[in-house]
Motif scaffolding. Structure first.
Motif, PDB file in Angstrom:
ATOM      1  N   VAL A   1       0.877  -1.169   0.000  1.00  0.00           N
ATOM      2  CA  VAL A   1       0.000   0.000   0.000  1.00  0.00           C
ATOM      3  C   VAL A   1       0.916   1.222   0.000  1.00  0.00           C
ATOM      4  O   VAL A   1       1.735   1.383   0.909  1.00  0.00           O
ATOM      5  N   VAL A   2       0.802   2.036  -1.042  1.00  0.00           N
ATOM      6  CA  VAL A   2       1.751   3.145  -1.189  1.00  0.00           C
ATOM      7  C   VAL A   2       1.583   4.151  -0.050  1.00  0.00           C
ATOM      8  O   VAL A   2       0.595   4.133   0.675  1.00  0.00           O
ATOM      9  N   SER A   3       2.550   5.031   0.093  1.00  0.00           N
ATOM     10  CA  SER A   3       2.608   5.932   1.250  1.00  0.00           C
ATOM     11  C   SER A   3       1.383   6.830   1.331  1.00  0.00           C
ATOM     12  O   SER A   3       0.600   6.925   0.384  1.00  0.00           O
ATOM     13  N   CYS A   4       1.271   7.510   2.460  1.00  0.00           N
ATOM     14  CA  CYS A   4       0.152   8.435   2.654  1.00  0.00           C
ATOM     15  C   CYS A   4       0.108   9.487   1.555  1.00  0.00           C
ATOM     16  O   CYS A   4      -0.957   9.795   1.005  1.00  0.00           O
ATOM     17  N   ASN A   5       1.263  10.052   1.203  1.00  0.00           N
ATOM     18  CA  ASN A   5       1.291  11.093   0.167  1.00  0.00           C
ATOM     19  C   ASN A   5       0.944  10.520  -1.200  1.00  0.00           C
ATOM     20  O   ASN A   5       0.179  11.126  -1.960  1.00  0.00           O
ATOM     21  N   THR A   6       1.488   9.357  -1.529  1.00  0.00           N
ATOM     22  CA  THR A   6       1.202   8.759  -2.834  1.00  0.00           C
ATOM     23  C   THR A   6      -0.260   8.334  -2.906  1.00  0.00           C
ATOM     24  O   THR A   6      -0.909   8.459  -3.950  1.00  0.00           O
ATOM     25  N   THR A   7      -0.805   7.853  -1.789  1.00  0.00           N
ATOM     26  CA  THR A   7      -2.235   7.516  -1.749  1.00  0.00           C
ATOM     27  C   THR A   7      -3.065   8.769  -2.031  1.00  0.00           C
ATOM     28  O   THR A   7      -3.991   8.752  -2.852  1.00  0.00           O
ATOM     29  N   GLY A   8      -2.704   9.866  -1.375  1.00  0.00           N
ATOM     30  CA  GLY A   8      -3.445  11.120  -1.563  1.00  0.00           C
ATOM     31  C   GLY A   8      -3.375  11.609  -3.000  1.00  0.00           C
ATOM     32  O   GLY A   8      -4.362  12.117  -3.547  1.00  0.00           O
ATOM     33  N   LEU A   9      -2.222  11.467  -3.617  1.00  0.00           N
ATOM     34  CA  LEU A   9      -2.091  11.907  -5.014  1.00  0.00           C
ATOM     35  C   LEU A   9      -2.814  10.953  -5.959  1.00  0.00           C
ATOM     36  O   LEU A   9      -3.478  11.384  -6.910  1.00  0.00           O
ATOM     37  N   SER A  10      -2.716   9.646  -5.697  1.00  0.00           N
ATOM     38  CA  SER A  10      -3.367   8.662  -6.576  1.00  0.00           C
ATOM     39  C   SER A  10      -4.874   8.879  -6.622  1.00  0.00           C
ATOM     40  O   SER A  10      -5.507   8.711  -7.672  1.00  0.00           O
ATOM     41  N   ARG A  11      -5.447   9.261  -5.491  1.00  0.00           N
ATOM     42  CA  ARG A  11      -6.904   9.424  -5.442  1.00  0.00           C
ATOM     43  C   ARG A  11      -7.409  10.580  -6.294  1.00  0.00           C
ATOM     44  O   ARG A  11      -8.560  10.552  -6.730  1.00  0.00           O
ATOM     45  N   ILE A  12      -6.580  11.610  -6.477  1.00  0.00           N
ATOM     46  CA  ILE A  12      -7.039  12.680  -7.383  1.00  0.00           C
ATOM     47  C   ILE A  12      -6.603  12.395  -8.821  1.00  0.00           C
ATOM     48  O   ILE A  12      -7.307  12.726  -9.764  1.00  0.00           O
ATOM     49  N   LEU A  13      -5.442  11.760  -8.977  1.00  0.00           N
ATOM     50  CA  LEU A  13      -4.949  11.509 -10.336  1.00  0.00           C
ATOM     51  C   LEU A  13      -5.834  10.523 -11.089  1.00  0.00           C
ATOM     52  O   LEU A  13      -6.060  10.683 -12.293  1.00  0.00           O
ATOM     53  N   ALA A  14      -6.346   9.493 -10.403  1.00  0.00           N
ATOM     54  CA  ALA A  14      -7.115   8.449 -11.103  1.00  0.00           C
ATOM     55  C   ALA A  14      -8.349   9.029 -11.806  1.00  0.00           C
ATOM     56  O   ALA A  14      -8.514   8.834 -13.021  1.00  0.00           O
ATOM     57  N   PRO A  15      -9.218   9.768 -11.111  1.00  0.00           N
ATOM     58  CA  PRO A  15     -10.388  10.296 -11.829  1.00  0.00           C
ATOM     59  C   PRO A  15     -10.021  11.353 -12.874  1.00  0.00           C
ATOM     60  O   PRO A  15     -10.644  11.415 -13.939  1.00  0.00           O
ATOM     61  N   LEU A  16      -8.981  12.167 -12.590  1.00  0.00           N
ATOM     62  CA  LEU A  16      -8.593  13.195 -13.565  1.00  0.00           C
ATOM     63  C   LEU A  16      -8.004  12.549 -14.818  1.00  0.00           C
ATOM     64  O   LEU A  16      -8.274  12.986 -15.944  1.00  0.00           O
ATOM     65  N   GLU A  17      -7.216  11.505 -14.629  1.00  0.00           N
ATOM     66  CA  GLU A  17      -6.630  10.780 -15.760  1.00  0.00           C
ATOM     67  C   GLU A  17      -7.751  10.188 -16.620  1.00  0.00           C
ATOM     68  O   GLU A  17      -7.727  10.282 -17.850  1.00  0.00           O
ATOM     69  N   GLU A  18      -8.749   9.582 -15.953  1.00  0.00           N
ATOM     70  CA  GLU A  18      -9.845   8.954 -16.697  1.00  0.00           C
ATOM     71  C   GLU A  18     -10.668   9.996 -17.455  1.00  0.00           C
ATOM     72  O   GLU A  18     -11.096   9.769 -18.576  1.00  0.00           O
ATOM     73  N   GLU A  19     -10.903  11.144 -16.829  1.00  0.00           N
ATOM     74  CA  GLU A  19     -11.817  12.133 -17.416  1.00  0.00           C
ATOM     75  C   GLU A  19     -11.125  13.030 -18.441  1.00  0.00           C
ATOM     76  O   GLU A  19     -11.684  13.337 -19.490  1.00  0.00           O
ATOM     77  N   TYR A  20      -9.904  13.468 -18.123  1.00  0.00           N
ATOM     78  CA  TYR A  20      -9.249  14.470 -18.975  1.00  0.00           C
ATOM     79  C   TYR A  20      -7.908  14.010 -19.553  1.00  0.00           C
ATOM     80  O   TYR A  20      -7.430  14.562 -20.539  1.00  0.00           O
TER      81      TYR A  20
END
Ligand code: NAD
Length: 339
Positions: free
Chosen positions: A137-156
């Motif tokens: 399970v990636v670090s707290c910071n990487t988790t926080g970034l992954s959660r915004i990157l995933a939907p933005l990557e999918e949408e835009y």
């Protein structure tokens, strides 16, 4: 019922243990501790079987009046999945123990990516861990970034990410950590380790990260700038984030100006230990200039990885798909802030 053992019962381990115990499809078979301290006493008071992580110290638990159920090897043998929550580097040392017992294992973000088959985030790449023998399970910071990157990557699509991470010096219980009165570029070289860590989840993402450390214990704060691949609008991005249960957009009217008030909000809401499992994004900060998206978010380092650990257990077992697992985890823990 999946039998889950937690090896290492500190900041992350005690939270993962509580989250596992709350799941309808999991049973906490026990937790392993190195020392009979206040956390060991708490585990016993909660009714969690306590195992001694260091065989030579078994007697010390008895001297403190704490009954133990066995040694760490017994816990690993009894578990279908073990979640290793030991300090950075110790997880890698424990990997052989899990292999010897053929027990699938979940490691934490302090370990190198090579410790496990997959670096895991429940929103971004759940399926990659399905059926694997190990996940990190990636670090707290990487988790926080992954959660915004995933939907933005999918949408835009995300062309380029630039993130400055203002990091808490230590957790509230880490009395030996600093800085006490300083502001440190940390590391002073660029990129910080966070960008390459994000690439363990998003291998093709172009990302630069800069790290700083400040005298704070409450939360990390990220200043995020993403160049998207297609045009966006700030309201649409806020709508996109509103559909993500692990993202909390702080409303302008909440008068929450920083990590202090966020923690106060969490305590007022009755959150255990004042935990904030969700990314806390200041809604007002979500700004789009052309294809450039800007925002500020605060990440509660002690707790945001906890739901991800629960989902990682289901992924390794192949017990549920990503959406089902996240929903079950969130329902059992009470993740999601409906302000
Ligand atoms: P911690 O020091 O609070 O807890 C670790 C616990 O493991 C302690 O109770 C320690 O006594 C115990 N331990 C030490 N050696 C052990 C052994 N051989 N066997 C069993 N237990 C042992 O550490 P933490 O903050 O919970 O971090 C654990 C992992 O989670 C690290 O990889 C860390 O990088 C990662 N992580 C930490 C945070 C955070 O902010 N605290 C956030 C995300 C990820």
């Amino acid at each position: 019922m999946t039998q889950v053992g937690v090896n290492g019962y500190g900041t992350i381990g005690k939270r993962v243990a509580d989250a596992v115990a709350a799941q309808p499809d999991m049973e906490l078979v026990g937790v392993a501790k190195t020392r009979p301290n206040f956390e060991a006493e708490t585990a016993v008071r909660k009714g969690y079987p306590l195992y001694a992580a260091v065989p030579e110290r078994v007697d010390r638990f008895a001297e403190e009046g704490l009954d133990i159920a066995g040694e760490a090897g017994d816990l690993v043998a009894a578990a279908d999945v073990v979640v290793d929550c030991t300090p950075s580097g110790v997880g890698a040392e424990n990997a052989a123990l899990y292999d010897d017992h053929d027990t699938p294992a979940i490691f934490q973000g302090g370990e190198d990516a090579g410790v496990a088959e997959v670096s895991f985030n429940a929103r971004a790449n759940f399926d990659d861990a399905v059926g694997a023998d190990s996940a990190r399970v990636v670090s707290c910071n990487t988790t926080g970034l992954s959660r915004i990157l995933a939907p933005l990557e999918e949408e835009y699509g995300v062309e380029k990410a630039r993130v400055t991470l203002v990091r808490r010096g230590g957790d509230p219980g880490q009395t030996g950590r600093g800085p006490i009165d300083d502001i440190l570029p940390d590391p002073v070289t660029i990129p910080s380790h966070h960008g390459p860590d994000v690439n363990t989840v998003f291998p093709d993402l172009d990302i630069d990260t800069l790290g700083m450390k400040v005298p704070a214990t409450l939360m990390h704060t990220h200043s995020v700038n993403l160049t998207l691949e297609s045009d966006a609008d700030a309201d649409d991005v806020r709508d996109l984030f509103a559909d993500e249960t692990r993202l909390f957009q702080i409303p302008a009217g909440a008068d929450i100006d920083g990590a202090g008030k966020l923690k106060e909000f969490a305590h007022d809401a009755g959150r255990p230990r004042g935990d904030l499992w969700e990314n806390c994004i200041w809604a007002e900060s979500v700004t789009v200039e052309g294809r450039d998206l800007y925002l500020f978010q605060a990440i509660h380092q002690e707790s945001d990885v906890v739901p991800e650990n629960v989902d990682a257990v289901r992924a390794l077992r192949g017990d549920a798909d990503a959406a089902e697992s996240r929903a079950t985890t969130e329902d059992a823990m009470g993740v999601g802030i409906d302000y």
